[in-house]
Enzyme design. Structure first.
Site, PDB file in Angstrom:
ATOM      1  N   CYS A  98     -13.900  22.354  -2.951  1.00  7.17           N
ATOM      2  CA  CYS A  98     -12.921  21.559  -2.202  1.00  7.17           C
ATOM      3  C   CYS A  98     -12.227  22.401  -1.135  1.00  7.17           C
ATOM      4  O   CYS A  98     -12.866  22.788  -0.172  1.00  7.17           O
ATOM      5  CB  CYS A  98     -11.950  20.856  -3.149  1.00  7.17           C
ATOM      6  SG  CYS A  98     -11.114  19.482  -2.306  1.00  7.17           S
ATOM      7  N   HIS A 205     -15.462  18.152  -6.880  1.00  5.85           N
ATOM      8  CA  HIS A 205     -14.823  18.956  -7.933  1.00  5.85           C
ATOM      9  C   HIS A 205     -15.691  19.031  -9.186  1.00  5.85           C
ATOM     10  O   HIS A 205     -15.394  18.372 -10.193  1.00  5.85           O
ATOM     11  CB  HIS A 205     -13.444  18.366  -8.280  1.00  5.85           C
ATOM     12  CG  HIS A 205     -12.387  18.643  -7.264  1.00  5.85           C
ATOM     13  ND1 HIS A 205     -11.666  19.818  -7.246  1.00  5.85           N
ATOM     14  CD2 HIS A 205     -11.943  17.910  -6.218  1.00  5.85           C
ATOM     15  CE1 HIS A 205     -10.804  19.792  -6.234  1.00  5.85           C
ATOM     16  NE2 HIS A 205     -10.963  18.643  -5.595  1.00  5.85           N
ATOM     17  N   GLU A 207     -15.745  21.219 -11.373  1.00  5.53           N
ATOM     18  CA  GLU A 207     -15.009  21.805 -12.512  1.00  5.53           C
ATOM     19  C   GLU A 207     -14.366  20.746 -13.396  1.00  5.53           C
ATOM     20  O   GLU A 207     -14.001  21.042 -14.530  1.00  5.53           O
ATOM     21  CB  GLU A 207     -13.957  22.808 -11.997  1.00  5.53           C
ATOM     22  CG  GLU A 207     -12.635  22.208 -11.522  1.00  5.53           C
ATOM     23  CD  GLU A 207     -12.700  21.558 -10.144  1.00  5.53           C
ATOM     24  OE1 GLU A 207     -13.794  21.500  -9.554  1.00  5.53           O
ATOM     25  OE2 GLU A 207     -11.637  21.102  -9.663  1.00  5.53           O
TER      26      GLU A 207
END
Ligand code: MN
Length: 235
Positions: A98, A205, A207
């Site tokens: 990001c 994202h 994660e």
């Protein structure tokens, strides 16, 4: 550091826990880096750099005046831009997420699209905040890239479903980088530097998916590259 695991430096951000957990699950040893002190010395402690999400990069760094919606984080820029440059110069593995892909691109001489809604009229949802792992849109992954290879097992076709929490994106791609994923509306969703051992940035994202593992392969490739490089200066 007594562990045999590769040490992954993670600049501090507001939702750092998901980055830490993703790195742990991929077999890395996370170390959260505070935006203080000398960036080069911070890198001496780690084998790889994971650039994290957050507010916008100062447009002055790529020669533009700020859009009304641009919200700069000058403290993080002051630490992370030199950190990114130094990591790329050392050929240390870098994974940008990001804001991280935006830092990576600007640090290497690229520009950003400051406000997608006022530039791209497709209406594709790039800014879905909740839930964090909500699948917002697809991206087309460029065949033959490191990103394509890292996603290989989870994406039999060349498209991949991603979450999306950004109002900015990569504009002009930095010299020595290539685009490795785009969304249907032409927004750049990933870049990478082919000459580096592992230097990949994504606009989504990954994660946020550690519980379900959709992007486990991507973190595994990054941590494996860190394991091979072993750049840190041992105490
Ligand atoms: Mn998006």
């Amino acid at each position: 550091m007594s562990s045999d695991k590769p040490v992954i430096g993670i600049p501090r951000c507001s939702r750092v826990d998901d980055y830490v957990e993703s790195v742990k699950r991929a077999g890395g040893e996370p170390v959260v880096l505070d935006a203080t002190g000398d960036p080069a010395r911070s890198l001496d402690r780690v084998d790889a750099l994971l650039l994290t999400g957050g507010l916008d990069v100062d447009p002055a760094l790529y020669g533009e005046t700020p859009h009304a919606t641009t919200e700069v984080d000058a403290d993080r820029d002051g630490f992370e831009i030199p950190l990114s440059r130094e990591a790329v110069a050392r050929d240390m593995p870098v994974f940008g997420i990001c804001r991280g892909v935006q830092v990576l691109n600007v640090a290497a001489g690229g520009t950003l699209v400051q406000d997608i809604p006022s530039t791209v009229t497709s209406g594709l949802p790039h800014s879905i905040d909740v839930p964090k792992d909500h699948v917002a849109h697809a991206v087309r992954v460029t065949p033959g890239t490191r990103l394509a290879s890292a996603l290989g097992s989870s994406t039999p076709s060349e498209t991949c479903s991603v979450n999306s929490r950004h109002h900015q994106a990569v504009g002009q791609v930095a010299p020595s980088f290539v685009v490795s994923a785009v969304s249907e509306d032409g927004v750049v969703e990933a870049i990478e530097r082919p000459a580096s051992a592992f230097c990949v940035g994504v606009q989504w994202h990954p994660e946020n998916f550690w519980r379900t593992g959709e992007f486990a392969g991507l973190f595994a490739e990054f941590v494996a590259a860190a394991s091979r490089q072993r750049t840190r200066v041992d105490d």
